[in-house]
Motif scaffolding. Structure first.
Motif, short mmCIF file in Angstrom:
data_model
loop_
_atom_site.label_atom_id
_atom_site.label_comp_id
_atom_site.label_asym_id
_atom_site.label_seq_id
_atom_site.Cartn_x
_atom_site.Cartn_y
_atom_site.Cartn_z
N PRO A 1 70.05 75.57 10.91
CA PRO A 1 70.96 75.03 11.94
C PRO A 1 71.74 76.10 12.70
N GLU A 2 71.96 77.26 12.08
CA GLU A 2 72.74 78.30 12.76
C GLU A 2 71.90 79.17 13.68
N ILE A 3 70.57 78.94 13.71
CA ILE A 3 69.68 79.74 14.54
C ILE A 3 69.38 78.99 15.84
N PHE A 4 69.46 79.69 16.96
CA PHE A 4 69.25 79.04 18.26
C PHE A 4 68.10 79.66 19.05
N ASP A 5 67.52 80.74 18.55
CA ASP A 5 66.47 81.44 19.29
C ASP A 5 65.11 80.77 19.06
N LYS A 6 64.83 79.73 19.86
CA LYS A 6 63.57 79.00 19.71
C LYS A 6 62.37 79.84 20.15
N SER A 7 62.60 80.72 21.10
CA SER A 7 61.51 81.58 21.56
C SER A 7 61.01 82.46 20.43
N LYS A 8 61.92 83.03 19.66
CA LYS A 8 61.56 83.88 18.52
C LYS A 8 60.80 83.06 17.47
N ALA A 9 61.27 81.85 17.24
CA ALA A 9 60.61 80.96 16.28
C ALA A 9 59.17 80.67 16.71
N MET A 10 58.98 80.38 17.99
CA MET A 10 57.65 80.05 18.47
C MET A 10 56.70 81.24 18.39
N LYS A 11 57.21 82.43 18.66
CA LYS A 11 56.35 83.61 18.58
C LYS A 11 55.90 83.84 17.14
N LEU A 12 56.78 83.60 16.20
CA LEU A 12 56.39 83.72 14.79
C LEU A 12 55.30 82.71 14.43
N LEU A 13 55.43 81.49 14.93
CA LEU A 13 54.43 80.46 14.64
C LEU A 13 53.11 80.78 15.32
N GLU A 14 53.18 81.37 16.53
CA GLU A 14 51.94 81.82 17.18
C GLU A 14 51.28 82.92 16.35
N LYS B 1 53.17 72.25 9.25
CA LYS B 1 53.58 71.20 10.18
C LYS B 1 53.33 71.60 11.63
N HIS B 2 53.38 72.92 11.90
CA HIS B 2 53.20 73.40 13.28
C HIS B 2 51.84 73.00 13.84
N CYS B 3 50.82 72.91 12.97
CA CYS B 3 49.48 72.53 13.44
C CYS B 3 49.50 71.19 14.15
N ASP B 4 50.39 70.29 13.75
CA ASP B 4 50.45 68.97 14.36
C ASP B 4 51.00 68.99 15.77
N THR B 5 51.60 70.10 16.18
CA THR B 5 52.18 70.18 17.53
C THR B 5 51.25 70.87 18.52
N LEU B 6 50.12 71.44 18.03
CA LEU B 6 49.30 72.30 18.88
C LEU B 6 48.65 71.55 20.04
N SER B 7 48.52 70.25 19.94
CA SER B 7 47.91 69.50 21.04
C SER B 7 48.95 68.75 21.88
#
Length: 753
Positions: free
Chosen positions: A407-420, A386-392
């Motif tokens: 829902p209990e996770i709030f670290d979006k920066s960590k999530a984005m680095k994993l997706l990168e 699904k992440h591919c749909d957000t790349l543009s």
């Protein structure tokens, strides 16, 4: 109807991802001169001319404009469309609308999907096979609003495992080279046949015992190898009459069955590899094929008219792992073991250790993603797709993470680095990294940048030493050039990019934004300038930088300091923390040093335009006050005037492209008048700094919609400058708003065919 002649031209349009993973920008690529990068150059030479294909007469007047994408069967690579959507939104929308309208009008789409970033799918591990195909299909659905029927396999690289995934995904057909299939049989009789045309064949999946599974099948369209080769290498596209005569010669006359011939080629053939081939296509599609009773069809449409009459099997290739259209040795061009692309003189044994290094790194990256992703995402594998749909579109990221994170996770920066990390584990296998003659080429350096970014992200998650081990494997990948040595040395050069801090990124992006429009969105950052400028001594600028990878939204004040020891230093203040840092150009990696110096030179020229103008008009007065003296006696003065005029014209043109006001337009008119008055040629050459402003200029044209009178004035100015590349956009705009082409009657003899 039974003897109908059908023709389909499939164009594979693709560019690899070119963005620097630390800055989000495509750096200046010297080899694309006079453009700033290869995407922009090929867009102007191929992708755009086919959207506005000209039919001209012998006076070079445009008589008609034809949208070639209405006739082509084609695919666009998602990474190319991401760039096009960001840089040229109007043209991107027109392309998307073309696909949708063809589907609505005919009931069939002439566009098909493609593997996401052009990996050799049979060589991918199972996880990446699923990711490449799923992301390619999802990207297509997001853009066009319907499911693709066909799928372009990069390099037409195929094996049965790849086809099984496509069958699972509901894909109806793929296009392959004729030598990639074998054992062709007539479905009705079961007898072997020798096919001469491109009629479709069914391939059935088989059970482990080797039995056909009737309910699992996919259709293969074999393109015509001889005809496609003529297009690529014999240059038959110089003239539409010759082109269609060649196509026509492949059909049997008085034949009692429908015949289909398919040309499949890189889309860049039509305008980039073969200059003006886009014009040939326009006249071919609009007039020439019909003269010979040949009907253009999309492959989906053909299947509705003529269901497959044949079945076949895949050729497994010499290593039993697949075949492709661009390697006579199966898939060895991308894993080592053949000399394809060696140009008769280069050693290509570097390919095997490069593949080994990337495979090792991919396993490490995927293990980290699974381990860390399971702590953050509801379903790590589905989230990656699904992440591919957000790349543009960075505006979708917040909602995307909310739906896919626990829902209990709030670290979006960590999530984005994993997706990168997951994204770059795909990007390191982009096929062109192996395609050419040496590991030092720009394409391989690009995938090594992605590898270095993987190693950096892995370290941030506590996995140390990844880059060191990766580099040790690359040491076996020997370059053909002694000063380059091997892949390890190249990797270490590219990994220097990891030294870039947020402040250094902010300076680089702010200068680019200042020179290219004030607001800039790239693959990683959104930057917006708010006040100030860089045109005065010790001047400063305020800007806001949003990093979609870290979710940081930071405001900076940046000052350029002119220093005796070093020409330029940058003082950066983080408005939020109040902390400041000072550094010079030498703090950047070498690739960015060169670009920053070029950007600084542009600022210097803008600062000193009044000096250039004073000198220009002083020289001009020498000529005016000596009217009786022959011009050739002022040869040195005229030479100086020409140099000054070129500098002033480029600066004023760039100011106009950034702000196309009447004031700036009138200043350019006046300058050209002065130049012509002293018999100076008003033309200037296209250069990377001007080409880099084309997206800004295009967006202004199609957003602000100037009056036709003003647009024609701009067209005239750009004609005097000799900048056809920029004038092309104005012509397109005039066509859109008024169907503006030469308003005269014409006959066939007027047209360049």
């Amino acid at each position: 109807m039974s003897n109908k002649k059908y023709f389909s031209l499939h164009a594979h349009f693709y560019q690899p991802p070119r963005e620097n993973p630390w800055t989000g920008e495509i750096p200046i690529q010297d080899s694309s001169f006079p453009y700033d990068n290869w995407n922009n150059r090929i867009f102007m030479e191929c992708y755009l001319p086919n959207l506005y294909g000209r039919i001209k007469n012998y006076k070079n007047e445009t008589l008609e404009i034809v949208n070639n994408y209405e006739y082509l069967n084609f695919n666009f690579g998602p990474t190319l469309l991401n760039w096009l959507e960001r840089e040229y939104p109007f043209y991107y929308s027109k392309l998307v609308d073309t696909v949708i309208k063809v589907k609505q009008r005919k009931g069939f789409s002439n566009a098909i999907a493609q593997g996401y970033n052009h990996t050799i799918i049979p060589l991918d591990d199972f996880s990446n096979k699923i990711l490449q195909i799923s992301c390619g299909i999802s990207d297509f659905e997001r853009r066009f609003g319907f499911k693709p029927e066909g799928f372009w396999l990069p390099e037409t690289a195929v094996n049965m495992d790849t086809l099984r995934i496509l069958i699972d995904k509901g894909i109806k057909y793929v296009i392959l080279a004729p030598y990639q299939i074998r054992n062709i049989k007539d479905i009705s009789t079961g007898k072997p046949v020798l096919k001469r045309d491109s009629a479709p064949c069914i391939i059935y999946d088989v059970s482990p015992e080797g039995k056909k599974i009737k309910e699992r099948s996919i259709i293969i369209f074999p393109y015509d190898g001889e005809l496609s080769k003529k297009v690529a290498f014999d240059d038959i596209t110089k003239n539409s009459s010759t082109f269609v005569q060649t196509i026509s010669s492949f059909y049997k006359e008085n034949y009692n069955k429908p015949q289909l011939f398919i040309i499949a080629s890189d889309g860049e053939t039509y305008g980039h590899h073969h200059k003006f081939a886009d014009l040939t296509l326009s006249y071919t599609f609009k007039y020439e094929l019909a003269k010979r009773d040949i009907e253009v069809v999309s492959l989906s449409e053909y299947l509705s008219i003529c269901p497959p009459q044949f079945e076949c099997e895949l050729d497994p290739g010499p290593d039993m792992d697949g075949t492709s259209w661009s390697c006579a040795h199966g898939l060895r061009r991308w894993k080592g073991g053949c000399n394809c692309g060696d140009e008769g003189k280069y050693d290509t044994t570097w390919r095997a250790p490069l593949r080994s290094a990337m495979q090792w790194l991919s396993v490490v990256a995927n293990d980290i993603y699974k381990e860390e992703g399971s702590k953050i995402f509801l379903d790590p594998e589905k989230t990656a797709i699904k992440h591919c749909d957000t790349l543009s579109d960075m505006n979708k990221i917040d909602d995307f993470l909310s739906l896919n994170m626990k829902p209990e996770i709030f670290d979006k920066s960590k999530a984005m680095k994993l997706l990168e990390l997951k994204k770059y584990s795909m990007f390191i296998f982009t096929s062109c990294g192996w395609f050419f003659n040496d590991i030092s080429r720009i394409e391989t350096r690009q995938i090594l940048k992605y590898a270095a970014r993987i190693a950096q992200i892995a370290e941030e998650f506590g996995f140390r030493g990844i880059g060191r081990i990766f580099a040790s494997i690359l040491e076996m990948a020997k370059s053909n050039f002694k000063d380059i040595l091997n892949g390890k040395k190249i990797y270490e050069q590219e990994s220097l990019m990891s030294c870039i801090t947020p402040e250094m990124s902010a300076v680089y992006l702010a200068i680019r934004a200042y020179l290219f429009g004030g607001k800039r969105k790239n693959s990683r950052y959104l930057i917006e300038l708010s006040q100030g400028n860089f045109l005065f001594k010790n001047s400063h600028i305020s800007c806001k930088v949003i990093d979609k990878e870290t979710f940081l939204n930071t405001e900076y004040t940046i000052e350029i300091i002119e220093d005796k020891e070093e020409n330029f230093k940058f003082s950066v203040i983080n408005k939020g923390s109040g902390k400041s840092k000072t550094f010079g150009i030498s703090a950047y990696p070498q690739e960015l040093q060169k670009e920053l110096i070029n950007l600084q030179l542009c600022i210097l020229k803008m600062k000193n335009i009044s000096s250039f103008e004073n000198l220009f008009f002083s020289y001009r007065r020498i000529l005016e006050k000596n009217p009786g003296v022959m011009f050739y006696n002022f040869e040195n003065v005229l030479s100086e005037l020409k140099l000054l005029y070129t500098q002033i014209a480029k600066i004023k043109l760039k100011q106009f492209l950034l702000e196309p006001s009447i004031k700036n337009l009138n200043e350019i008119k006046e300058l050209i008048h002065y130049a012509e008055d002293v018999k100076i040629n008003a033309k200037i050459e296209l250069s990377p700094d001007i080409a880099g402003l084309m997206p800004v200029f295009c967006n202004w044209i199609f957003s602000n919609k100037p009056e036709i009178k003003t647009a024609k004035e701009i067209e005239e100015i750009l004609s005097k400058f000799g900048l056809y590349e920029l004038r092309f956009h104005i012509e397109n705009y005039l066509y859109e708003v008024s169907n503006y082409v030469s308003q005269k009657e014409y006959i066939d003899s007027d047209i360049i065919a």
